[in-house]
Design an enzyme around this catalytic site. Sequence first.
Site, PDB file in Angstrom:
ATOM      1  N   LYS A  52       0.840  -1.205   0.000  1.00  0.00           N
ATOM      2  CA  LYS A  52       0.000   0.000   0.000  1.00  0.00           C
ATOM      3  C   LYS A  52       0.875   1.255   0.000  1.00  0.00           C
ATOM      4  CE  LYS A  52      -3.667  -2.483   2.363  1.00  0.00           C
ATOM      5  NZ  LYS A  52      -4.141  -2.980   3.670  1.00  0.00           N
ATOM      6  N   GLN A  96      -4.496  -1.776   9.816  1.00  0.00           N
ATOM      7  CA  GLN A  96      -4.462  -3.115   9.213  1.00  0.00           C
ATOM      8  C   GLN A  96      -5.092  -4.145  10.161  1.00  0.00           C
ATOM      9  OE1 GLN A  96      -3.447  -3.797   6.053  1.00  0.00           O
ATOM     10  NE2 GLN A  96      -4.008  -5.932   6.343  1.00  0.00           N
ATOM     11  N   ASP A 119     -11.235   2.423   4.541  1.00  0.00           N
ATOM     12  CA  ASP A 119     -11.615   1.007   4.527  1.00  0.00           C
ATOM     13  C   ASP A 119     -13.138   0.845   4.408  1.00  0.00           C
ATOM     14  OD1 ASP A 119      -9.646  -0.980   4.625  1.00  0.00           O
ATOM     15  OD2 ASP A 119      -9.178  -0.553   6.727  1.00  0.00           O
TER      16      ASP A 119
HETATM   17  N1  GUN Z   1      -6.842  -7.072   6.262  1.00  0.00           N
HETATM   18  C1  GUN Z   1      -7.178  -7.783   5.162  1.00  0.00           C
HETATM   19  N2  GUN Z   1      -7.850  -7.012   4.294  1.00  0.00           N
HETATM   20  C2  GUN Z   1      -7.946  -5.784   4.845  1.00  0.00           C
HETATM   21  C3  GUN Z   1      -8.521  -4.553   4.428  1.00  0.00           C
HETATM   22  O1  GUN Z   1      -9.128  -4.428   3.356  1.00  0.00           O
HETATM   23  N3  GUN Z   1      -8.395  -3.510   5.300  1.00  0.00           N
HETATM   24  C4  GUN Z   1      -7.758  -3.627   6.480  1.00  0.00           C
HETATM   25  N4  GUN Z   1      -7.684  -2.551   7.261  1.00  0.00           N
HETATM   26  N5  GUN Z   1      -7.213  -4.746   6.900  1.00  0.00           N
HETATM   27  C5  GUN Z   1      -7.303  -5.818   6.075  1.00  0.00           C
END
Ligand code: GUN
Length: 294
Positions: A52, A96, A119
């Site tokens: 990211k 995350q 998110d």
């Molecule tokens: N862990 C796995 N997929 C995601 C996501 O789309 N967002 C976040 N914050 N954590 C994740």
Amino acid sequence: MAKLIDGRAIADKVYVDLRRDIAEAKSRGLTPGLAVILVGDNPASRAYVRSKDKMCRELGLYSVKLEMPASTTHSELLARVEELNRDPAIHGILVQSPPPKQIDEAAIVRSLDPRKDVDGFHPENIAKLALGDPTGLVPCTPLGVQRLLIESKIDISGAHVVILGRSMIVGKPVALLLMQKNKNANATITVVHSRSRNLAEITRSADILIAAMGQANFVKVEHVRDGAVVVDVGINRLEDAASERGYRLVGDVAFDEVARKASAITPVPGGVGPMTIAMLMSNTVKACRAVNSV
Ligand code: GUN
């Protein structure tokens, strides 16, 4: 043999549009900014956070990567989120998932400024998704799945979409998104999960099958109707001594056998994964534009 849906190529198309939007924002003196918080040292999470951050830099976004130790307390994490809520250079905040067990994840999500919740997990954004209010931020993987289908010219409207899995990250929001009343949705939705009776019978009635239960190679040929479209959201690490890294990535779908029966299928890696990151970037730009009314 199924047509392969190339998530990397479709993500690249998204980036063409996004680069134009970013250039326009910058011409007004605005640089969209994303903060990603990683608590602990889960290797898969670390890899996601790295990609990211890398993508932000490639696009010229402002990126802050905060790595906090596994021993971080709930109130320490809360304090960081509140700081970022107040920081005008940050338009998107992502914590995350999953965090270590001492963290109350739902409370952290509620503490986010919903306008920075890229998110799309905050109750206000989930409510907007359910209400069909386009001012909300929509979870990235569901948005990525929808965009993959649209770009692949697969008709969602009127189709029976069966979703395997009921997570807050994928199963529930993708159901809400694809049942919305608009031309890129209008699907008939069924959600099946670990307690569903007659699971294979239901998945075999899917025009579009979305596998998101997080179990390696779960979907087999008997789960799939001839000519169905199969979208594999799973990213599972399987030990593999022959691989340099010691593992290989596989989806929730037994790819080789299902590809012989489906009309189109997404690979893992290179399917939904790149789209999730593209939609995170897109949500960050959307959040920046929304707060600045441009
Ligand atoms: N862990 C796995 N997929 C995601 C996501 O789309 N967002 C976040 N914050 N954590 C994740």
